[in-house]
Design an enzyme around this catalytic site. Structure first.
Site, PDB file in Angstrom:
ATOM      1  N   GLY A 147       0.839  -1.194   0.000  1.00  0.00           N
ATOM      2  CA  GLY A 147       0.000   0.000   0.000  1.00  0.00           C
ATOM      3  C   GLY A 147       0.875   1.246   0.000  1.00  0.00           C
ATOM      4  CB  CYS A 148       0.292   4.703  -1.221  1.00  0.00           C
ATOM      5  SG  CYS A 148      -1.465   4.800  -0.824  1.00  0.00           S
ATOM      6  CE1 TYR A 149      -1.846   7.997   4.169  1.00  0.00           C
ATOM      7  CE2 TYR A 149      -3.605   6.456   3.652  1.00  0.00           C
ATOM      8  CZ  TYR A 149      -3.180   7.751   3.876  1.00  0.00           C
ATOM      9  OH  TYR A 149      -4.074   8.789   3.804  1.00  0.00           O
TER      10      TYR A 149
END
Ligand SMILES: NC(=O)c1ccc[n+]([C@@H]2O[C@H](COP(=O)([O-])OP(=O)(O)OC[C@H]3O[C@@H](n4cnc5c(N)ncnc54)[C@H](OP(=O)(O)O)[C@@H]3O)[C@@H](O)[C@H]2O)c1
Length: 354
Positions: A147-149
């Protein structure tokens, strides 16, 4: 090599096409999106018009593809991945969704509901090359793209928890505050993403827990070797692309006893981070807080660690483009490794600034 993208009508699919569409070593075999079947790609995303591709309604030529990217919502991704790996065992699948990121089935099911293909969880490799490069190679069939986070925050904290170059110097109890541009929520229409509701405004969300929390905790725990407690608070900010995470952790007593001044400690930690990421072409350690704009459209993550000795804390600010290093670019980085290519192939563009 022949590459297909499923989910071309979404932001991540479009970013993958932007990154792959001009590569001389890549043939985009099929670009699939149910809602635009039969349309030229430029009708869906005008910036992609020069690629002159037509959107397919279904994935039909899966056995011809060397690599298939799945840029779909969770569940739909796992179902499609299972079908591809069964019908075409030599095709590599890079899943951009969360379906194969969590190793523990019960943890997955707590956050996402029943898993459509849990038997693939152990086979999937978590595609964060900076930490798991040795597992991402031509033998790997299934990549769970992070995921980006999680990419933004775990790369910011991993050096301080790792024993790779010395002893961990923070306690296993971290706080991550992170900001995301609205493309992080996908292209679907949602009321809180309307211009008039979003512009000049911001808010936190996921206060009771966010799906990326167990993913961040899983990686940091793996790096540290025993459980790491994580508090993670995401915020939506009025940017189209971009992500900035500020992470905080308490320093160990040993670390605090080693340094007399904050400047000396900060300098040592920045050098430590540079050594930790010395072989990682997309990680840049910077001496001032990065701006999201500095990495927009690039596959770089800029990380600025700072020591605050009086509060005995490490503060790390990291910035990336959620669609590039946070999704499509990292996916292409994984593809390069799977295909035995230099990791930076097609990814060495700099940030679009200003
Ligand atoms: N946006 C980000 O910054 C980001 C970063 C990292 C990871 N991700 C992950 O990447 C994936 C794609 O995200 P996105 O932002 O591109 O989302 P998006 O813009 O909403 O696009 C979703 C895509 O999935 C297709 N789709 C939706 N439901 C489907 C179904 N039931 N079966 C098959 N196709 C379906 C849609 O196409 P049609 O409607 O045309 O079928 C569309 O192409 C998600 O899993 C997301 O969590 C996103």
């Amino acid at each position: 090599m022949k590459v297909s993208i499923v989910g071309i009508t979404g932001y991540v699919g479009a970013e993958l096409a932007r990154l792959l569409g001009r590569r001389p070593d890549v043939e985009l075999l099929e670009v699939v999106g149910r809602s635009a079947a039969g349309q030229p790609i430029g009708k869906v995303f005008p910036n992609l018009a020069p690629l002159k591709l037509t959107v397919a309604g279904e994935l039909e030529r899966m056995t011809e593809a060397d690599v298939i990217f799945l840029a779909l919502p969770h569940h739909a991704s796992a179902e499609t991945a299972a079908e591809i790996l069964e019908k075409s065992p030599t095709t590599k699948v890079i899943d951009m969704s969360a379906d194969f990121r969590l190793k523990d089935r019960a943890t997955y099911e707590k956050w996402y509901g029943p898993h459509p293909a849990a038997y693939l969880l152990l086979e999937a490799v978590y595609g964060l090359p900076e930490l798991y490069r040795d597992q991402i190679n031509p033998q790997t069939r299934l990549i769970a793209n992070p995921g980006c986070y999680p990419t933004c925050s775990t790369l910011g904290l991993a050096p301080a928890l790792s024993s790779k170059l010395g002893k961990p110097f923070i306690e296993p109890d971290v706080i991550v505050d992170a900001l995301s541009g609205t493309s992080g929520a996908g292209r679907g229409l949602k009321q809180n993403l309307h211009f008039s509701e979003m512009t000049e405004s911001t808010a936190a969300y996921g206060l009771e827990g966010h799906r990326h929390l167990p993913e961040i905790a899983q990686t940091l725990t793996d790096v540290y070797g025993s459980p790491v407690d994580v508090i993670f608070t995401p915020h939506l900010v009025p940017l189209s692309r971009g992500m900035l995470a500020t992470s905080y952790a308490r320093l160990t007593d040993d670390f605090v006893a080693t340094y007399k001044t904050q400047a000396e400690a900060t300098q040592a930690v920045r050098q430590y981070y540079r050594d930790f990421y010395a072989n990682d072409p997309f990680v840049v350690i910077v001496d001032e807080s990065p701006y999201t704009k500095q990495v927009a459209g690039s596959n770089y993550i800029y990380i600025c660690p700072t020591i605050n000795l009086s509060s005995r804390r490490l503060v790390v600010v990291s910035a990336l483009d959620n669609l590039t290093k946070g999704a499509g670019g990292e996916g292409v980085q994984n593809m390069n490794l799977l295909m035995g290519l230099p990791e930076t192939t097609g990814l060495d563009m700099l940030g679009l600034y200003p």
